[in-house]
Design an enzyme around this catalytic site. Structure first.
Site, PDB file in Angstrom:
ATOM      1  N   HIS A  50       0.831  -1.203   0.000  1.00 60.84           N
ATOM      2  CA  HIS A  50       0.000   0.000   0.000  1.00 60.84           C
ATOM      3  C   HIS A  50       0.871   1.262   0.000  1.00 60.84           C
ATOM      4  O   HIS A  50       0.644   2.212  -0.753  1.00 60.84           O
ATOM      5  CB  HIS A  50      -0.914  -0.057   1.234  1.00 60.84           C
ATOM      6  N   GLU A  80       2.401   1.567  -3.342  1.00 68.65           N
ATOM      7  CA  GLU A  80       1.439   2.111  -4.320  1.00 68.65           C
ATOM      8  C   GLU A  80       1.416   3.648  -4.242  1.00 68.65           C
ATOM      9  O   GLU A  80       1.374   4.336  -5.251  1.00 68.65           O
ATOM     10  CB  GLU A  80       0.046   1.519  -4.036  1.00 68.65           C
ATOM     11  N   GLU A 134      -4.451   7.197   6.975  1.00 69.42           N
ATOM     12  CA  GLU A 134      -5.524   6.561   6.192  1.00 69.42           C
ATOM     13  C   GLU A 134      -5.961   5.268   6.875  1.00 69.42           C
ATOM     14  O   GLU A 134      -7.147   4.981   7.033  1.00 69.42           O
ATOM     15  CB  GLU A 134      -5.031   6.259   4.770  1.00 69.42           C
TER      16      GLU A 134
END
Length: 1025
Positions: free
Chosen positions: A102, A105, A203
């Site tokens: 993640h 990314e 997040e």
């Protein structure tokens, strides 16, 4: 962006197929036909064609290729659709919960060899006319898709995406910003306390404050305990700080390689230029490797397991004493078997979908819980699929009973099977989904094939849906007990099943915060003075890098001159049926007819307004005419593509204090089912059933639970709605219908011991809403079917004419406007005008059990047709890209933030934000930045590109003409707005910032949803909820 598994919406429901093109391009042959000319074995730009297959159901030709040198796999879906899509996905199989795939990314999108500026991904949002740009991290793959209708733009974006994934810079500073870092709370003050910061860190803290999400994560980790699915691929907040920059680079080297990649392109652009560009810019620079990323099958358990986890209590839960979730999850077969996957997915729908399904009858109707568990049904997003069934909102005492019911229901299904009509209804639903056209079809396809292809399933086989459906019908014909045997095999005799319960723990958030504090303290305790000095200096370096003006000249860009100067006109005809205004729009709808009706609320007594959303959600689910609610659900599934009623608040495009309030009826059906669809609507109008209190309670509980669950995910929308509440009359109604006020109203309703008051209220609402005097309708269909649809609509209006009654409006100031602004004598719509409305500023804080905040400030501005509206649109976009993104996300560490216009308001917002007061001052500084005029012509042009990519995003045939039908915004008005957007200049932007947003000029509402906040508590200007 971290993607959780789509379990509630099964893969097939999640994929909306669509028919013909939405932009007609003049070509000698269609894209589908051209692609059929490729031959297996043909070599093109370093690739070899493996297979060419026509898929007539989906109007496409699939071409499968392999890259000779690296073994990269490639699928092209040629289709006459101008919204072309590219996606590349890598199999990413982490073995720890540091969130490495993640964070990677996020970080690959922060600059690459050819495009070394910081954050080319966000910069390209403003240099392109893309219809979609994003990236997703799933449990076992990472996907990078974009789509655009412009050929040059496609090449530009392809170049940026290829360079980002294969040749990223992966700078340490980008890792600190996107992943995690230790930094002084105030980076400019070395004596301020050290804390964790980072975009993904915040997040994931936000993601795990959502109990549904938390439960889904635990369930997957515990059902597949032996490999990559046992970890959190998005990152567990407490494990993220264990990730090092070296590990990140290593993960990229092993996973982001063409030999581990799958490329997908879709649309009407020719295939060869794509292959040539991908070969030249990326693949030619690699050799084949063995990536060793395969996921082994999960070793099967010989006996079932049970487990328990905890979560934070939900203050908005319908019943505070019923907050347990319990669910049984079964490990199924390998998802690469396409037919078995379709069978299990259809079987899952038969077991759980709608009030006729056995699990709905046995679990939902006895009201043991508020709704199915957050993970329910077939989930084909992991190498081996799973099926889950359970309840949320359960009393601790009932957990054992829920488990018993699940096993008894499975026995009953094996004994009785399913009614044939339900199987027919389900296949009818598939037929409609295949015919229904969406605008992001390429993206739906990419997501639909991603999981199976990721594990070397055949993506072409997945596209041949009607072959699988035919095979399914055949299997049932040959063996009527086909489905019962599957239930026995996968559920009754399956020992690999997990029963997981989750209960709230009062001290849950405290424990989480304490664990984070202890982890932080451990890191701090071992720091020397020189380490602390280094952290402070690195913080300043990062701040300086974030504050620097970027040279983006290396990035490709479209120019404003690349934007189409005019829009294509959508012809509509306006006439009447039985005295009711009707708009007809002829479209290539692929054999479907779309019906809408807007019924205004002008005669509805004020005290009933808060009940309207509940009325909308239950009116199509309680039964009608001779049908009870089960028969009604069955008829709707067999005869329509769905029927729904929703609230509408439409701000007038000319006057800020004028608006239309109503409910919108929507449905669709295959042409052959027109009489059935209108008969169902007639029964709902003439004889809806309201008196079944047991049924109503089930629907109320589901509705309240859904609203409570949605806040952790959509907190920014609730903050924005509330912030606009006292600024316009429409804003006030929007808060009543869809804001925090509605959430608390539904919580109170769900807690009522006796619903008879609600049962008495619903018919009172019905007589005001379902009155043909207050109605206008719209039909979208093929040209051949318009007169047929008109005849059936005329019959429907006659059928419901007895509901027609002259009723007095509740508000004195009703103004009438022609539905077609160019025809003053034609049918009219009635709006409410409140010329004496006084906006009032207010600051509201909602304390929530989240570790992050949602912040919004809304300012009263101008309506759509005002000459300054275009300037405010460009300003919002430019301020977001050039100022707020850097302040709120890069420096502040929030997951997102920005400004937008609409509904007569200019609204700032932030999402999953560790800050509150700092974010509010960022909003203020954004306004000062705009007033100072410190932006360039390039900045303005980029904002224009970004605004136009939204204005020109494709519209599906079902939705053509809807802007005019609902808001009275004609194509001519859109064209005038377009010309004003083109004309916006530097002076206009400074001018509107001063005129509408300056401290002395503005009337604004401010709202924060977030954890306890001492600063705000001590400030008397805030109202604390």
């Amino acid at each position: 962006m971290f993607r959780q598994t789509k379990s509630v919406l099964q893969k097939l429901q999640y994929l909306s197929f669509n028919g013909q093109q939405h932009t007609w391009r003049l070509k000698s042959t269609s894209a589908r036909e051209r692609a059929l000319q490729y031959q297996p074995g043909q070599k093109i730009h370093g690739f070899t064609v493996k297979e060419v297959v026509a898929v007539p159901d989906l109007f496409l030709t699939a071409v499968k290729l392999t890259h000779n040198k690296t073994g990269a796999q490639y699928l092209h879906a040629a289709r006459d659709d101008s919204n072309n899509l590219f996606s590349v996905q890598f199999r990413t199989t982490p073995m720890d919960s540091t969130g490495v795939p993640h964070i990677l990314e996020h970080t690959v999108l922060c600059g690459s060899e050819k495009y070394p500026c910081r954050d080319p991904f966000f910069k390209m949002l403003n240099r392109s006319l893309s219809t979609f740009m994003n990236a997703f991290t799933a449990s076992d793959y990472t996907m990078y898709p974009f789509s655009t209708q412009n050929g040059k733009d496609f090449q530009n974006l392809l170049s940026v995406y290829l360079d980002a994934v294969f040749f990223p810079c992966l700078r340490e500073q980008d890792f600190w910003q996107e992943g995690w870092r230790l930094e002084n709370e105030d980076p400019t003050d070395p004596n301020s306390p050290l804390m964790y910061k980072g975009v993904v860190f915040n997040e994931m803290k936000g993601a795990f404050s959502d109990n549904e999400r938390l439960y889904a994560q635990h369930l997957q980790n515990k059902l597949y305990p032996d490999h990559t699915y046992s970890v959190v691929s998005g990152g567990e907040p407490l494990a993220i700080p264990d990730l090092t920059w070296e590990q990140l680079k290593q993960f990229h080297a092993t996973h982001y390689h063409p030999s581990n990649a799958r490329f997908f392109t879709y649309g009407d652009l020719p295939l060869e230029p794509h292959l040539k560009q991908i070969q030249e810019e990326a693949l030619s620079k690699f050799d084949r490797i063995d990536p060793k990323t395969e996921v082994p099958s999960q070793p099967r358990w010989t006996s079932p397991k049970e487990d328990h986890v905890t979560c934070s209590p939900d203050p908005l839960a319908p019943d505070p004493n019923k907050q347990n979730t319990v669910c049984v999850s079964y490990l199924l077969g390998d998802i690469t078997d396409a037919f078995e996957g379709l069978t299990l997915s259809l079987l899952s729908s038969l077991m759980i979908s709608g009030p006729n399904s056995p699990f709905y009858k046995s679990l939902i109707e006895p009201k043991l819980g508020t709704d199915f568990s957050s993970v329910v049904g077939y989930d084909g997003s992991t190498k081996e699929a799973s099926f889950s069934i359970g309840l949320q909102g359960v009393d601790e005492e009932d957990i054992e009973r829920v488990k018993q019911i699940i096993s008894q229901t499975i026995d009953k299904i094996i004994e009785n099977g399913f009614e044939e009509r339900r199987i027919e209804a389900l296949i009818h639903k598939l037929e409609i989904q295949i015919k229904h056209q969406t605008t992001n079809f390429g993206l739906s396809l990419a997501s639909y094939i991603a999981s199976s292809w990721n594990h070397d399933g055949d993506p072409v086989e997945l596209l041949r849906i009607s072959d699988s459906v035919a095979k399914f019908r055949q299997a049932l014909k040959e063996n009527p007990r086909f489905l019962q045997e599957k239930v026995r095999q996968y559920f009754k005799e399956n020992t690999h099943r997990l029963t997981l319960s989750m209960s709230p723990e009062e001290s849950y958030l405290e424990k989480q915060a304490k664990a984070e504090e202890e982890k932080l303290q451990k890191k701090i305790d071992v720091l020397s003075d020189s380490d602390r000095k280094q952290i402070y200096e690195e913080g300043l370096e990062l701040l300086a890098a974030q504050s620097q003006t970027q040279d983006v000249s290396c990035l490709p860009a479209l120019k404003v001159s690349d934007i189409e100067p005019t829009i294509p006109i959508t012809p509509v005809q306006i006439s009447t049926a039985g005295g009711v205004p009707v708009q007809y729009c002829e479209q290539p709808t692929n054999g479907l007819v779309y019906f809408r009706a807007l019924c205004n609320l002008n005669t509805l007594p004020e005290d009933l307004r808060v009940f309207v959303p509940l009325f909308c959600s239950v009116i199509t689910k309680m039964g009608c005419g001779a049908l009870d609610y089960r028969q009604q659900a069955q008829q709707m599934e067999l005869r329509t593509g769905g029927m729904s009623v929703s609230t509408q608040v439409i701000t007038d495009c000319n006057e800020l204090d004028t608006y239309e309030q109503g409910v919108l009826l929507s449905s669709s059906c295959l042409e052959r089912n027109l009489p059935h669809m209108f008969q169902l609507w007639s029964d709902i109008f003439n004889s809806p059933h309201f008196d079944d209190e047991e049924r109503l309670r089930v629907l109320v509980m589901q509705s309240a639970q859904e609203l409570a669950n949605g806040i952790a995910y959509s907190g920014h929308l609730y903050a924005m709605t509330r912030a606009g509440r006292h600024l316009t009359p429409a804003g006030d109604l929007q808060e009543t219908f869809g804001g925090m006020e509605q959430v608390t109203f539904m919580k109170r309703t769900a807690a009522m011991a006796d619903l008879s008051q609600i049962i008495r209220t619903l018919p009172r609402i019905k007589i005001h809403l379902f009155n043909p005097d207050n109605m206008r309708c719209a039909i979208n269909s093929t040209p051949e079917k318009v007169s047929d649809a008109a005849a059936h609509l005329e019959g429907f209006i006659k059928d419901v004419a007895k509901n027609r009654k002259e009723r007095k409006p509740v508000r004195p100031n009703i103004i009438e406007k022609p539905i077609n602004p160019l025809d003053d004598n034609g049918p009219r719509r009635k709006l409410i005008s409140e010329p004496t409305f006084h906006p009032c500023p207010m600051k509201t804080f909602f304390q929530m059990p989240f570790p992050v905040n949602f912040v919004s400030e809304s300012i009263r501005a101008v309506p759509f047709s005002h000459k300054d509206y275009a300037s405010l649109c460009i300003l919002a976009r430019m301020m977001t890209a050039k100022f707020l993104h850097g302040e709120i996300r890069e420096k502040g560490g929030a997951y997102g933030g920005g400004a937008k216009t609409g509904g007569g308001l200019f609204t700032f917002y932030s999402y999953r934000d560790p800050n509150t007061v700092q974010t509010l001052s960022a909003f203020g500084n954004g306004i000062e930045w705009a007033k100072s005029g410190k932006f360039t012509q390039q900045d303005i042009d980029e904002a224009k590109l970004s605004v136009f990519s939204a204005v020109d995003s494709p519209v599906a045939p079902a939705d053509k003409g809807m802007g005019q039908f609902l808001s009275g915004v004609t194509d001519e008005m859109k064209q005038s707005h377009r010309q004003r957007l083109f004309a916006v200049d530097h002076k206009n932007l400074v001018d509107v910032a001063e005129r509408y947003l300056s401290a002395g000029q503005k009337t604004c509402g401010v709202v924060i949803l977030g954890p306890e906040n001492d600063v705000i508590k001590k400030d008397p200007s805030w109202i604390i909820k």
